[in-house]
Structures are given as C-alpha cells and as structure tokens.
Design a protein around this motif. Structure first.
Motif, PDB file in Angstrom:
ATOM      1  N   GLN A 273       0.855  -1.184   0.000  1.00  0.00           N
ATOM      2  CA  GLN A 273       0.000   0.000   0.000  1.00  0.00           C
ATOM      3  C   GLN A 273       0.892   1.236   0.000  1.00  0.00           C
ATOM      4  OE1 GLN A 273      -2.171   0.647   3.665  1.00  0.00           O
ATOM      5  NE2 GLN A 273      -3.997   1.284   2.527  1.00  0.00           N
ATOM      6  N   ASP A 278      -5.318   6.024   0.577  1.00  0.00           N
ATOM      7  CA  ASP A 278      -6.515   5.204   0.639  1.00  0.00           C
ATOM      8  C   ASP A 278      -6.698   4.436  -0.664  1.00  0.00           C
ATOM      9  OD1 ASP A 278      -9.050   4.231   1.551  1.00  0.00           O
ATOM     10  OD2 ASP A 278     -10.030   5.795   0.371  1.00  0.00           O
ATOM     11  N   LYS A 279      -6.605   3.112  -0.577  1.00  0.00           N
ATOM     12  CA  LYS A 279      -6.852   2.225  -1.717  1.00  0.00           C
ATOM     13  C   LYS A 279      -5.953   2.534  -2.918  1.00  0.00           C
ATOM     14  CE  LYS A 279     -11.707   1.722  -0.325  1.00  0.00           C
ATOM     15  NZ  LYS A 279     -11.653   2.798   0.704  1.00  0.00           N
ATOM     16  N   ASN A 312      -5.018  -7.151  -1.066  1.00  0.00           N
ATOM     17  CA  ASN A 312      -5.264  -6.121  -0.052  1.00  0.00           C
ATOM     18  C   ASN A 312      -6.217  -5.037  -0.546  1.00  0.00           C
ATOM     19  OD1 ASN A 312      -3.661  -7.244   2.003  1.00  0.00           O
ATOM     20  ND2 ASN A 312      -1.800  -6.429   1.060  1.00  0.00           N
ATOM     21  N   GLU A 316      -9.801  -3.987   1.188  1.00  0.00           N
ATOM     22  CA  GLU A 316     -10.220  -2.634   1.538  1.00  0.00           C
ATOM     23  C   GLU A 316     -11.562  -2.280   0.912  1.00  0.00           C
ATOM     24  OE1 GLU A 316      -7.697   0.865   2.597  1.00  0.00           O
ATOM     25  OE2 GLU A 316      -6.540   0.039   0.927  1.00  0.00           O
ATOM     26  N   SER A 320     -12.548  -4.441   4.770  1.00  0.00           N
ATOM     27  CA  SER A 320     -11.579  -5.046   5.695  1.00  0.00           C
ATOM     28  C   SER A 320     -10.249  -4.292   5.636  1.00  0.00           C
ATOM     29  CB  SER A 320     -11.358  -6.521   5.332  1.00  0.00           C
ATOM     30  OG  SER A 320     -12.570  -7.242   5.417  1.00  0.00           O
ATOM     31  N   GLN A 321      -9.344  -4.676   6.517  1.00  0.00           N
ATOM     32  CA  GLN A 321      -8.017  -4.072   6.550  1.00  0.00           C
ATOM     33  C   GLN A 321      -7.039  -4.925   5.738  1.00  0.00           C
ATOM     34  OE1 GLN A 321      -7.086  -1.070   7.989  1.00  0.00           O
ATOM     35  NE2 GLN A 321      -9.309  -0.883   8.156  1.00  0.00           N
ATOM     36  N   PRO A 322      -6.068  -4.315   5.080  1.00  0.00           N
ATOM     37  CA  PRO A 322      -5.057  -5.105   4.350  1.00  0.00           C
ATOM     38  C   PRO A 322      -4.250  -5.953   5.319  1.00  0.00           C
ATOM     39  CG  PRO A 322      -4.425  -2.785   4.462  1.00  0.00           C
ATOM     40  CD  PRO A 322      -5.827  -2.868   4.960  1.00  0.00           C
ATOM     41  N   ALA A 323      -3.999  -7.203   4.945  1.00  0.00           N
ATOM     42  CA  ALA A 323      -3.271  -8.108   5.836  1.00  0.00           C
ATOM     43  C   ALA A 323      -2.266  -8.981   5.088  1.00  0.00           C
ATOM     44  CB  ALA A 323      -4.255  -9.003   6.594  1.00  0.00           C
TER      45      ALA A 323
END
Length: 376
Positions: A273, A278-279, A312, A316, A320-323
């Motif tokens: 990221q 954002d995204k 990810n 988003e 959800s959150q990037p993991a």
C-alpha cells in the motif's frame, strides 16, 4: 460494482489483473498502458545472439483482456488527482475506486555522454541495436557495466548484464571470433552481484577470470565517450558500450502528490500500500518497499508484490483491513547462451549452483510456460 484501475502492462500489472479477476468475477477492471501488448523482457538477453526475435517476445493482450473482461485504455499516464481516484492520461481521465500502480521505473540517464551507451533493458530496439553492432564488428573491445541509484541502492538491474556479458562471450566462442574481442566488465561496486549473495559474487568473478574477461571495479562513473568509458579510477577504450544505469520512478510521480522515497520511487508498506494513501497500491519497479537491502527488482518479485497488492485492495474495497504481505525471494538463472547458473535467496537460504546446460533449457521452458497464459 467497484471499479479498479491498473496502470501498466508488464509483469506486476498483468499478475494483478489475474489476481483481481480470480478474487472477484464481477469487478470492473480498467488497464492503462501505451499499447495492449506485453514485452517479455527476460528474453532480451537472447536477441543479440539470434535466439530470439522481436515477434517472439511481443505478445498481444487483446485476447487476454477479452477473456478477463478488462477494459483497456491506450494512453500515457500524466498524473493522478483526488488521492489517486482519478488517473490523468494523454487520452482523457479514468476514474476508480481503487488503484494499483505497476508502471515500472525509468533509467537514470544523467551521466555525461550516456547516449554513447546502449541500455539493453529499455526494450527490444536496444537489444536489436546490440545485435546489429555485434554483427558489424570484426573485433575490438566490448564494455559491459551497471550502476545503481545512490539514493535507492536496490533500484538496479545487474543480473541481466551478467547474462549479456556471459552470453555474448559464449556466442563469440561458438562463432570462433572470441580471440578478436576484449570483454571488460565495469561497475562502481567492488563486489558485483552482492544482492545475489556472497556465493554468487565469488562464482561470477571466478567465471569472468576463467573466460578472460577483464574487470574494472569499485570506481564511480564519470562519463562516456563514443569510444571510451571514464571512471574516477581511470578510463579505458571501448568500441561498444552496454550499460545499465540505476533506476528511479516514473516522471509523473513527482507531481502526483503521492509519497516518494529519496530515490524517487513510491513509498510502500509491507502490504504494498502506498504509505498514507486510501486504496492506492504499488507493485514491481515503481515502488520502494521495506525489507532487506538485497530485495531484487525482478519479474518474480513484481509478481509476488502484485498478488499482495490485489488481495489487499479488494479487502479494503470490501471493508476489511489489508493483511497480505509478500515474500522476499530472489530466484533467477544467470544464463550464458547454452548453460546457466541457478541462484536462489531468501532471508534464511542462499543457493548458487554451478553452470549447467539444463538450466538454460529450464529458463527457455519457463518462458514458454509463462507466456502461454497470454498467448491463448
């Protein structure tokens, strides 16, 4: 329906497209690139010796995009606005809900006289120019070298230069012309190939010595002339100069408002990221990533980063959150026209094999396998 834009048509971009479509069959995907074609850059090493031609390495993406329901926009990216939600091209704007930048890097060409050197990884025309120059030469000195971006040491392409060097050496021997040429390898680094690992450095230098290749190591570059390489440690004559400069980010990055590393790349976190955005994600040569100093700029790494970026970004978009992180892994075969040396490196392992003809054919088989998806 969410709309994702992917900038680029290289390794990272196409892997991102495949991952996005695999995870979401209904996602609207836009791809922006100058042409709907893929150039298989690793095959450039075989163009000077006639093992590959332009048509072997240039793949139309029309069918691929059609199968994956991709909307292609032909154009050159000029910038982004609104935090990446709008991409500006010379052919209009493309809006998105999420963005993956996989547009590659560009070579630093600030050295005086660099126009006298050929940068082979710039594309097929450069590799063909080397081929044509070699065909016209009856003898002389050929200089091969590379440098890095001092502000982004990992932004370099050293591996292909070893392949051009060793491949042309072997090809000249097969042609019975090697005794008419002097080959010289130069780089500011005292130990070339350090990102491949200490074993690889020893193997590369040993191979150069066995093949009668002269070295000019550890001296900062100063300039090129039509028939000369000039460094702070001296200069030497060269009838043909093949040189890979360090890399930096795309020209439009500087006005994008996106965070850049000191070396001009997009700053990314472990999830690919772009920091604080954002995204907005990055994959491949466009980014500067946290990790070990030997992290490679190569197609395999771009593919791994692209898969993480796509996963990810969709997370988003789904709230959800990037993991997903990416594995730092170097895998390459240093080809020598009819043989090759396998190099593998992770944080825990570093494997370097002796040169073996089977690895040359393995590299060619991998090329066929990789391109099969795009040739359907």
């Amino acid at each position: 329906m969410s709309r994702v834009t992917v900038i680029g048509a290289g390794f990272g971009a196409l892997t991102a497209v495949q991952k996005l479509r695999k995870l979401d069959s209904e996602l609207h995907i836009d791809v922006i690139a100058p042409k709907a074609e893929f150039i298989y850059l690793p095959g450039l090493i075989w163009v000077p010796m006639g093992l590959r031609k332009a048509e072997d390495l240039t793949i139309s993406l029309d069918n691929f995009f059609r199968r994956l329901k991709v909307h292609f926009h032909a154009g050159h990216v000029q910038g982004v606005r609104d935090g990446g939600r709008v991409v500006i091209t010379n052919n209009g704007i493309v809006e998105n809900d999420g963005l993956i930048i996989a547009s590659g890097g560009r070579f630093l060409k600030k050295l005086p006289g660099i126009e006298h050197a050929i940068t082979p990884c710039e594309g097929i025309p450069a590799a063909e120019k080397i081929r044509d120059r070699l065909a016209a030469m009856e003898g002389g000195t050929i200089a091969f070298g590379f440098a890095s971006n001092p502000k982004e040491p990992s932004a370099m392409r050293g591996g292909p230069m070893f392949e051009f060097l060793f491949g042309i050496d072997r090809w000249l021997r097969k042609e019975g012309r090697r005794d008419k040429f002097e080959l010289v390898f130069f780089t500011p680094a005292e130990k070339p190939g350090q990102r491949l690992g200490e074993k690889a450095v020893k193997g590369i230098l040993s191979t150069m010595k066995k093949r009668g290749i002269k070295t000019h190591l550890g001296h900062k570059m100063k300039a090129f002339e039509a028939d000369r390489v000039i460094t702070e440690g001296g200069e030497f004559d060269a009838d043909l100069i093949v040189f890979m400069p360090g890399m930096t980010g795309n020209q439009w990055f500087s006005d994008s408002g996106l965070p850049l590393s000191e070396g001009g790349m997009l700053k990314a976190n472990t999830f690919c990221q772009v920091e604080g955005q954002d995204k907005v994600y990055v994959a491949g040569d466009s980014g500067s990533y946290p990790g070990p100093g030997w992290m490679p700029k190569q197609a395999h790494m771009a593919d791994l980063q692209a898969e993480a970026a796509a996963t990810n970004l969709l997370a988003e978009l789904n709230g959800s959150q990037p993991a997903e992180t990416f594995k730092v892994e170097l895998v390459c075969i240093i080809d020598s026209y009819d043989s090759g040396m396998l190099v593998y490196r992770t944080d825990k392992r570093n494997i370097v094999t002796p040169a073996f003809s089977g690895f040359h054919w393995a590299k060619r088989l991998f090329e066929w396998h990789y391109l099969r998806e795009y040739r359907k």
